[in-house]
Enzyme design. Structure first.
Site: not given
Ligand code: PLP
Length: 458
Positions: A245, A273, A304
């Site tokens: 990200s 993502h 997302k």
């Molecule tokens: N994994 C990644 C790569 C993320 O970007 C995020 C959120 O920013 C998460 C996990 C966590 O997701 P959630 O918002 O559903 O807890």
């Protein structure tokens, strides 16, 4: 009983406060020092307050730059930005999945609302219907009395979407990542993790007792060396973000899967993502790179692209999902997903499974932004991903440019150390399928003006 407690406080107000006072004062002093250090390091995170629904066009409380500084210096003070207030822009004019918002306001380029489904009318309607039919929430974890038919339906839909055997819901993908490694891996096993994996993967791995190997970011030589070292363990699990990200780069899954096959390892990917928009049908990185049958476990988010409400999941082999229902702590000890949230995600998946048009439109929008910005003289990190980091290097430059972009009505965020390495400050732009070509061109024009003004462009 409450009256009694209150009476004691009234009788001995000073005494009660003094007894806990020393520790409370010490804590306050320690926290204030720590907060001051964060401010001093220039890494304080301000939260801007949105007064409309999430979407490509927003209304911010107080308008433009520096509108609301919660917790920072001058915390809580509002000051009108250059743009002042905008008309409401929180209604969706179309029922079609390819709807587009064209109302004036702040142009938003920093949400993970990749497909624009966060405020899609059908998604909202599905949430309202679920709320009315199934109530506000379950007041229970899943295994006690927190499973409704919509939870089972959504799990089945997720598994079908990813072409896996089964799926399990969590309150977030953070929870899914926190729960999987500990449940699956023992001290006899090994986990091999990309050094730039998301914080939730890192935390999940910390919680497990497996042997831990960290390989250099997307470095296949290093991964191979670590896999050789890890041959002594019973089971090897390679864990990587599908798309990273901060850099908008995509894990070399084909190579990872080849190495996994060679060294008899399993592959886990975090698709937060990627789910919904990467690959011809939006199935994710594994579809994009043609390895859907080689990746064993997928964790992803409902917060997302898939409606943007909240929630996460694991999808993969049925015995693994069955085991997670028995052993995974964030699943066992946390409340069920609220029906409205389940309704949003379920509808988002329906829309995606009906048509791949929206997933495909993402790619064209991303390409437009990346090529126009590159032609303007900017360096955009990553490749073919709607996360488009505009590389600036200097932390102050990134902050000042992001602020000036907001003065021009474009909401973007600057990232600097410690979120990204020192000297690699950037403004992260995120493209959404519901940005129009005009939105994208306006963003590029603003970047060009601001870049020239602050010396990032000649
Ligand atoms: N994994 C990644 C790569 C993320 O970007 C995020 C959120 O920013 C998460 C996990 C966590 O997701 P959630 O918002 O559903 O807890």
């Amino acid at each position: 009983m409450w009256r009694g407690v209150a009476a004691v406080r009234l009788l001995r107000p000073g005494g009660a406060r003094a007894a806990s006072g020393t520790a409370a004062v010490q804590l306050r002093q320690r926290l204030e020092k720590e907060l001051e250090e964060i401010r001093g390091a220039g890494t304080w995170k301000n939260e801007r307050v949105i007064a409309s629904r999430q979407g490509p066009h927003l209304r911010l409380t107080g308008g433009g730059a520096g509108a609301y500084r919660a917790g920072g210096r001058g915390g809580g003070k509002r000051r009108g930005g250059a743009l002042g207030f905008f008309p409401r822009c929180d209604t969706c004019p179309s029922l079609s999945i390819s709807f587009s918002l064209s109302l004036p306001g702040i142009l938003n380029f920093c949400a993970n609302n990749y497909l624009g489904l966060s405020s899609h009318p059908e998604v909202i309607r599905a949430a309202v219907e679920a709320l009315e039919k199934f109530g506000a929430g379950l007041s229970s974890v899943r295994f006690i009395c927190g499973t409704q038919s919509i939870h089972k339906d959504l799990e089945e839909k997720i598994a079908r979407f990813h072409q896996r055997e089964d799926a399990i819901l969590y309150a977030s993908c953070f929870d899914a990542n926190a729960g999987i490694f500990e449940a699956l891996l023992t001290p006899e096993d090994a986990v091999l993790s990309d050094e730039l994996n998301h914080a939730s993967i890192i935390d999940g791995i910390r919680l497990c007792k497996a042997n831990k190997y960290r390989y250099k970011h997307m470095d296949m030589q290093d991964l191979e060396a670590k896999l050789q070292e890890a041959q002594k363990h019973r089971l090897r699990l390679v864990a990587t973000d599908g798309a990273f990200s901060m850099d908008g780069d995509i894990a070399p899954l084909r190579e990872i899967c080849q190495l996994a096959q060679k060294y008899n390892a399993l592959v886990f990917i975090d698709e937060c993502h990627a789910t919904g928009f990467l690959g011809p049908n939006g199935r994710g990185t594994d579809e994009l790179l043609g390895v859907m049958d080689k990746v064993t476990i997928i964790n992803s988010t409902l917060g997302k692209a898939l409606g943007g409400a909240a929630g996460g999941y694991t999808t993969g082999p049925k015995p693994l999902i069955d085991l997670l229902r028995q052993r995974s702590r964030p699943y066992l000890f946390s409340n069920s997903l609220p029906p409205a949230v389940v309704g949003c995600a379920s509808k988002a998946l329906d829309l995606l499974m009906e048509s791949n048009a929206i997933a495909q439109s993402m790619a064209a929008k991303t390409q437009r932004f990346r090529s126009k910005m590159t032609a303007a003289g900017f360096t955009i990190s990553g490749k073919d991903h709607p996360i488009c980091p505009v590389m600036l290097g200097d932390a102050r430059l990134a902050a000042v440019m992001a602020e000036d972009m907001l003065n021009r009505g474009i909401y973007v965020i600057g990232f600097s150390y410690p979120v990204v390495p020192k000297g690699k400050a950037r403004i992260r732009v995120q493209i959404s399928a519901v940005h129009s070509d005009e939105d994208i061109d306006r963003c590029v024009e603003a970047f060009t003006e601001v870049g020239r003004k602050h010396g990032a462009l000649p």
